[in-house]
Design a protein around this motif. Structure first.
Motif, PDB file in Angstrom:
ATOM      1  N   ALA A 272      60.064   6.932  22.018  1.00  0.00           N
ATOM      2  CA  ALA A 272      60.663   7.764  21.723  1.00  0.00           C
ATOM      3  C   ALA A 272      60.919   8.580  22.566  1.00  0.00           C
ATOM      4  O   ALA A 272      61.060   8.757  23.953  1.00  0.00           O
ATOM      5  CB  ALA A 272      58.963   8.715  21.573  1.00  0.00           C
ATOM      6  N   SER A 273      62.087   9.303  22.275  1.00  0.00           N
ATOM      7  CA  SER A 273      62.971   9.709  23.333  1.00  0.00           C
ATOM      8  C   SER A 273      62.685  12.122  23.185  1.00  0.00           C
ATOM      9  O   SER A 273      62.813  12.206  22.718  1.00  0.00           O
ATOM     10  CB  SER A 273      64.638   9.678  22.637  1.00  0.00           C
ATOM     11  N   LYS A 274      63.914  12.105  23.997  1.00  0.00           N
ATOM     12  CA  LYS A 274      64.177  13.455  24.127  1.00  0.00           C
ATOM     13  C   LYS A 274      63.999  14.213  22.870  1.00  0.00           C
ATOM     14  O   LYS A 274      63.522  15.021  22.753  1.00  0.00           O
ATOM     15  CB  LYS A 274      65.412  13.501  25.314  1.00  0.00           C
ATOM     16  N   GLY A 275      65.285  13.114  21.570  1.00  0.00           N
ATOM     17  CA  GLY A 275      66.054  14.129  21.050  1.00  0.00           C
ATOM     18  C   GLY A 275      65.334  14.089  19.685  1.00  0.00           C
ATOM     19  O   GLY A 275      65.781  14.152  18.975  1.00  0.00           O
ATOM     20  N   SER A 276      64.450  12.960  19.784  1.00  0.00           N
ATOM     21  CA  SER A 276      63.600  12.605  18.684  1.00  0.00           C
ATOM     22  C   SER A 276      62.676  13.153  17.844  1.00  0.00           C
ATOM     23  O   SER A 276      62.717  13.947  19.149  1.00  0.00           O
ATOM     24  CB  SER A 276      62.378  11.440  19.023  1.00  0.00           C
ATOM     25  N   LYS A 277      63.114  12.746  16.187  1.00  0.00           N
ATOM     26  CA  LYS A 277      62.085  14.105  15.713  1.00  0.00           C
ATOM     27  C   LYS A 277      60.594  14.082  15.233  1.00  0.00           C
ATOM     28  O   LYS A 277      59.850  12.441  16.079  1.00  0.00           O
ATOM     29  CB  LYS A 277      62.449  13.504  14.091  1.00  0.00           C
ATOM     30  N   SER A 278      60.244  15.069  14.527  1.00  0.00           N
ATOM     31  CA  SER A 278      58.652  14.091  14.988  1.00  0.00           C
ATOM     32  C   SER A 278      57.911  13.869  14.290  1.00  0.00           C
ATOM     33  O   SER A 278      59.254  13.591  13.346  1.00  0.00           O
ATOM     34  CB  SER A 278      57.986  16.791  14.440  1.00  0.00           C
ATOM     35  N   SER A 279      57.023  13.639  14.785  1.00  0.00           N
ATOM     36  CA  SER A 279      56.052  12.316  13.214  1.00  0.00           C
ATOM     37  C   SER A 279      55.945  13.015  12.184  1.00  0.00           C
ATOM     38  O   SER A 279      56.421  12.662  11.309  1.00  0.00           O
ATOM     39  CB  SER A 279      54.345  12.403  14.137  1.00  0.00           C
ATOM     40  N   ASN A 280      55.987  14.834  12.140  1.00  0.00           N
ATOM     41  CA  ASN A 280      55.798  15.732  10.299  1.00  0.00           C
ATOM     42  C   ASN A 280      57.466  14.726   9.837  1.00  0.00           C
ATOM     43  O   ASN A 280      57.356  14.780   8.497  1.00  0.00           O
ATOM     44  CB  ASN A 280      55.030  16.818  10.687  1.00  0.00           C
ATOM     45  N   GLU A 281      58.274  15.611  10.958  1.00  0.00           N
ATOM     46  CA  GLU A 281      59.398  15.128  10.191  1.00  0.00           C
ATOM     47  C   GLU A 281      60.101  13.753   9.755  1.00  0.00           C
ATOM     48  O   GLU A 281      60.613  13.648   8.872  1.00  0.00           O
ATOM     49  CB  GLU A 281      60.744  15.306  10.729  1.00  0.00           C
ATOM     50  N   GLN A 282      59.668  13.117  10.160  1.00  0.00           N
ATOM     51  CA  GLN A 282      59.553  11.202  10.175  1.00  0.00           C
ATOM     52  C   GLN A 282      58.328  11.086   8.712  1.00  0.00           C
ATOM     53  O   GLN A 282      59.159  10.045   7.908  1.00  0.00           O
ATOM     54  CB  GLN A 282      59.240  10.463  11.290  1.00  0.00           C
ATOM     55  N   SER A 283      58.000  11.538   9.301  1.00  0.00           N
ATOM     56  CA  SER A 283      57.073  10.866   7.589  1.00  0.00           C
ATOM     57  C   SER A 283      57.920  12.204   6.356  1.00  0.00           C
ATOM     58  O   SER A 283      57.664  10.797   5.367  1.00  0.00           O
ATOM     59  CB  SER A 283      55.278  11.551   7.218  1.00  0.00           C
ATOM     60  N   THR A 284      58.297  12.740   6.476  1.00  0.00           N
ATOM     61  CA  THR A 284      59.022  13.538   5.553  1.00  0.00           C
ATOM     62  C   THR A 284      59.765  12.911   5.275  1.00  0.00           C
ATOM     63  O   THR A 284      60.003  12.435   3.966  1.00  0.00           O
ATOM     64  CB  THR A 284      59.166  15.003   5.753  1.00  0.00           C
ATOM     65  N   ILE A 285      60.864  12.509   6.007  1.00  0.00           N
ATOM     66  CA  ILE A 285      62.448  11.559   5.794  1.00  0.00           C
ATOM     67  C   ILE A 285      61.575   9.985   4.781  1.00  0.00           C
ATOM     68  O   ILE A 285      62.127  10.049   4.040  1.00  0.00           O
ATOM     69  CB  ILE A 285      62.937  11.359   6.786  1.00  0.00           C
ATOM     70  N   GLN A 286      60.116   9.582   5.665  1.00  0.00           N
ATOM     71  CA  GLN A 286      60.196   8.371   4.355  1.00  0.00           C
ATOM     72  C   GLN A 286      59.673   8.480   3.677  1.00  0.00           C
ATOM     73  O   GLN A 286      60.545   8.147   2.619  1.00  0.00           O
ATOM     74  CB  GLN A 286      58.971   7.942   5.491  1.00  0.00           C
ATOM     75  N   VAL A 287      58.906   9.814   3.303  1.00  0.00           N
ATOM     76  CA  VAL A 287      58.633  10.187   1.682  1.00  0.00           C
ATOM     77  C   VAL A 287      59.506   9.858   1.181  1.00  0.00           C
ATOM     78  O   VAL A 287      59.468   9.768  -0.556  1.00  0.00           O
ATOM     79  CB  VAL A 287      56.967  11.478   2.168  1.00  0.00           C
ATOM     80  N   PHE A 288      60.432  11.044   1.541  1.00  0.00           N
ATOM     81  CA  PHE A 288      61.978  11.627   0.465  1.00  0.00           C
ATOM     82  C   PHE A 288      62.340   9.987   0.045  1.00  0.00           C
ATOM     83  O   PHE A 288      62.725   9.624  -1.278  1.00  0.00           O
ATOM     84  CB  PHE A 288      62.541  12.479   1.544  1.00  0.00           C
ATOM     85  N   LYS A 289      62.881   8.848   0.825  1.00  0.00           N
ATOM     86  CA  LYS A 289      63.108   8.022   0.776  1.00  0.00           C
ATOM     87  C   LYS A 289      63.062   7.589  -0.326  1.00  0.00           C
ATOM     88  O   LYS A 289      62.622   5.911  -1.493  1.00  0.00           O
ATOM     89  CB  LYS A 289      63.841   7.039   1.858  1.00  0.00           C
ATOM     90  N   GLU A 290      61.270   6.517   0.047  1.00  0.00           N
ATOM     91  CA  GLU A 290      60.833   6.328  -1.150  1.00  0.00           C
ATOM     92  C   GLU A 290      61.163   6.444  -2.279  1.00  0.00           C
ATOM     93  O   GLU A 290      60.345   5.947  -2.957  1.00  0.00           O
ATOM     94  CB  GLU A 290      58.739   6.208  -0.360  1.00  0.00           C
ATOM     95  N   TRP A 291      60.625   8.420  -2.219  1.00  0.00           N
ATOM     96  CA  TRP A 291      60.890   8.627  -3.454  1.00  0.00           C
ATOM     97  C   TRP A 291      61.583   8.198  -4.602  1.00  0.00           C
ATOM     98  O   TRP A 291      61.800   8.182  -5.745  1.00  0.00           O
ATOM     99  CB  TRP A 291      60.237  10.144  -3.735  1.00  0.00           C
ATOM    100  N   THR A 292      62.965   8.662  -4.018  1.00  0.00           N
ATOM    101  CA  THR A 292      64.610   8.510  -3.917  1.00  0.00           C
ATOM    102  C   THR A 292      64.758   7.303  -4.792  1.00  0.00           C
ATOM    103  O   THR A 292      65.126   6.944  -6.094  1.00  0.00           O
ATOM    104  CB  THR A 292      65.407   8.758  -2.900  1.00  0.00           C
ATOM    105  N   THR A 293      63.848   6.308  -3.452  1.00  0.00           N
ATOM    106  CA  THR A 293      63.787   4.491  -3.850  1.00  0.00           C
ATOM    107  C   THR A 293      63.305   4.231  -5.726  1.00  0.00           C
ATOM    108  O   THR A 293      64.015   3.734  -6.403  1.00  0.00           O
ATOM    109  CB  THR A 293      63.447   3.382  -3.412  1.00  0.00           C
ATOM    110  N   TRP A 294      62.035   4.865  -5.308  1.00  0.00           N
ATOM    111  CA  TRP A 294      61.132   4.831  -7.071  1.00  0.00           C
ATOM    112  C   TRP A 294      62.336   5.399  -8.142  1.00  0.00           C
ATOM    113  O   TRP A 294      61.987   4.778  -9.568  1.00  0.00           O
ATOM    114  CB  TRP A 294      60.008   5.141  -6.528  1.00  0.00           C
TER     115      TRP A 294
END
Length: 73
Positions: free
Chosen positions: A14-36
């Motif tokens: 985790a760094s100063k400019g890292s995204k929050s856990s909620n944003e990361q999970s949203t991005i991960q869900v979007f990537k999985e949905w797009t792949t599917w």
């Protein structure tokens, strides 16, 4: 009765400019949905292309018979 908690481990540092856990999970869900979605669309296009060409050809003018539509001549 005690309740148990599930620990979520986040990979990477985790760094100063890292995204929050909620944003990361949203991005991960979007990537999985797009792949599917892309995988399902690929199957639909694979099995639906030839029938779509036949249906479009059968509804065109002049109306060909199926044998005329499928013959190479």
């Amino acid at each position: 009765m005690a309740t148990s908690r599930v620990a979520v481990k986040v990979k990477g540092k985790a760094s100063k400019g890292s995204k929050s856990s909620n944003e990361q999970s949203t991005i991960q869900v979007f990537k999985e949905w797009t792949t599917w979605t892309v995988k399902k669309a690929k199957v639909v296009v694979h099995y639906g292309f030839i029938p779509a060409v036949i249906i479009i050809g059968m509804n065109s003018e002049p109306k060909p018979h199926l044998s005329q539509l499928l013959s190479p001549v």
